[in-house]
Scaffold this active site. Structure first.
Site, PDB file in Angstrom:
ATOM      1  N   ASP A   1       1.121  -1.072  -0.318  1.00 25.08           N
ATOM      2  CA  ASP A   1       0.106   0.305  -0.172  1.00 25.08           C
ATOM      3  C   ASP A   1       0.751   0.910  -0.210  1.00 25.08           C
ATOM      4  OD1 ASP A   1      -1.737   1.702   0.367  1.00 25.08           O
ATOM      5  OD2 ASP A   1      -3.294   0.584   1.924  1.00 25.08           O
TER       6      ASP A   1
ATOM      7  N   ASP B   1      -3.224   2.472  -5.848  1.00 26.08           N
ATOM      8  CA  ASP B   1      -2.073   2.887  -5.002  1.00 26.08           C
ATOM      9  C   ASP B   1      -1.912   1.321  -4.162  1.00 26.08           C
ATOM     10  OD1 ASP B   1      -4.235   2.991  -3.633  1.00 26.08           O
ATOM     11  OD2 ASP B   1      -3.728   4.417  -1.963  1.00 26.08           O
ATOM     12  N   GLU B   2      -2.698   0.414  -4.367  1.00 29.30           N
ATOM     13  CA  GLU B   2      -2.991  -1.389  -3.363  1.00 29.30           C
ATOM     14  C   GLU B   2      -2.729  -2.129  -4.647  1.00 29.30           C
ATOM     15  OE1 GLU B   2      -5.867  -2.346  -0.835  1.00 29.30           O
ATOM     16  OE2 GLU B   2      -5.733   0.410  -0.677  1.00 29.30           O
TER      17      GLU B   2
END
Length: 367
Positions: free
Chosen positions: A14, A108-109
């Site tokens: 993350d 983003d993860e």
DNA sequence: TCTGGGGTCCTTTGACCC
DNA sequence: TCTGGGGTCAAAGGACCC
């Protein structure tokens, strides 16, 4: 622990304050200052806040007006999703060079299947170093026997956290935390649980499953019980199918003029269809969404005979649904959606009926 | 304090068919 | 003929996530 088979290992990666970090990369003079990425309108909300801004109580999804009041000295930047998508793609490329099976969740993860990796922790450390040196981004990592443990572990020591937990360790470590720590338990469910006397994961874990099933339905009840014990068997799956696409818009001030509503609806239908066309997608269900000034939200949908991405068809149907509903109060948001997507047939080829043979999966909560 | 945009999935309800 | 059960599909609402 004795001779049980080795638990599968999953990592959750993350990026820390992703959008803000990207902005700081090109505006290094802002480092160390409170920075907020948000829209600019009167009804904008915060997309990401730097850790400095978070110290003032600024957080994601908060109205930008409130963020400004909490932290007037913060630098407010408009989001630049084109760049964020680009950086995300580069980050995921690095991830895939390390691990074969990757489930991307948002920009983003991602979940990483660590199965078969010689030294998972060392590999993750190396990946973090690469992401840092090539993209200037810091990430937090959680490693555990399943996606649920990995996810909660990655959140536990942000930013730049690196947390490895067994299921049992996760149960112990988070027993005193509220149930909403676990993905899939949002504010509504947490409030109902609290009312039943389950204010912590530890309490929830020892709640009679039958009681939870009675209150929340058999599926969610069982799932709540399992999640409180950090049990989860969803696999890391690389391929997800898109099932719908939509456009929606919140107005700076509510609108009451039907002609204006129609014009906005038409515009959104055009933009939506252009995107569907680009991705060679068509859908059969056309839906509209109307949010009134009192925040009541109404959806109306109709399924047409043939899958389409024709802007004339989608716009006409959306306008028909809007006319039939005839919003009784001023409107703050309008949206249009096409669902039941299928890939467009190759030129000239008839479209086969979708098999619809989906697996009867367990309750598909996130994670 | 006054709540974005883009999604996914679940539950409930009702229609329809066998 | 009436009734009920089950399955499927569509619509609507809602919770949740990033």
């Amino acid at each position: 622990m004795t001779s049980s088979a080795p638990a599968p290992q999953v990592a959750h990666l993350d990026a820390d304050a992703f959008y803000v970090s990207i902005e700081l990369g090109r505006r290094p003079e802002l480092r160390g200052k409170p920075v907020v990425v948000s829209g600019s309108g009167p009804r904008a909300v915060v997309t990401t806040a730097s850790y400095e801004a978070r110290r003032y109580g600024v957080g994601s999804a908060m109205p930008a007006s409130r963020a400004r009041r909490l932290c007037p000295q913060a630098v407010f930047l408009a989001p630049d999703f084109t760049t964020y998508r680009d950086v995300s793609a580069r980050m995921m490329k690095l991830v895939r060079a390390t691990v074969e099976r990757v489930e991307v969740v948002g920009l983003d993860e991602a979940y990483l299947d660590l199965e078969g990796l010689f030294s998972p922790r060392a590999a993750m450390r190396r990946l973090l170093a690469e992401i840092k040196s090539e993209l200037g981004l810091t990430c937090s990592v959680g490693i555990g026997p399943n996606k649920l443990v990995a996810k909660v572990a990655s959140d536990a020591e942000k930013p730049a956290g690196f947390v490895v937990l067994s299921r049992e360790q996760a149960c112990t470590r988070f027993a005193g935390h509220p149930p909403s720590l676990v993905p899939g338990i949002g504010p509504k469910t947490a409030a109902r649980l609290a009312q039943m006397g389950y204010a912590t994961l530890g309490q929830l874990a020892s709640a009679p499953e039958a009681l939870l099933a009675e209150r929340f339905g058999p599926n969610l009840g069982r799932e709540l019980s399992r999640r409180a014990r950090f049990e989860h068997d969803g696999s890391v799956s690389s391929a997800r199918k898109v099932v719908s696409e939509s456009r929606e818009r919140t107005f700076d001030t509510d609108i009451a003029d039907p002609a204006e509503m129609r014009s906005v609806m038409r515009e959104m239908a055009l933009s939506l269809c252009a995107s569907l066309e680009r991705h060679r997608r068509r859908g059969r269900t056309i839906a509209i969404k109307v949010r009134l000034d009192d925040w009541t939200t109404v959806t109306r949908a109709r399924t047409v005979a043939a899958a389409t991405c024709d802007p004339d068809v989608v716009a006409a149907e959306a306008l028909r649904l809007l006319a039939e509903y005839a919003p009784p109060r001023p409107v703050r948001l309008l949206g249009v959606r096409v669902a039941g997507l299928q890939c467009a047939p190759a030129d000239g080829e008839p479209q086969l009926a979708a098999p619809g043979a989906l697996e009867a999966d367990q309750l598909a909560l996130p994670v």
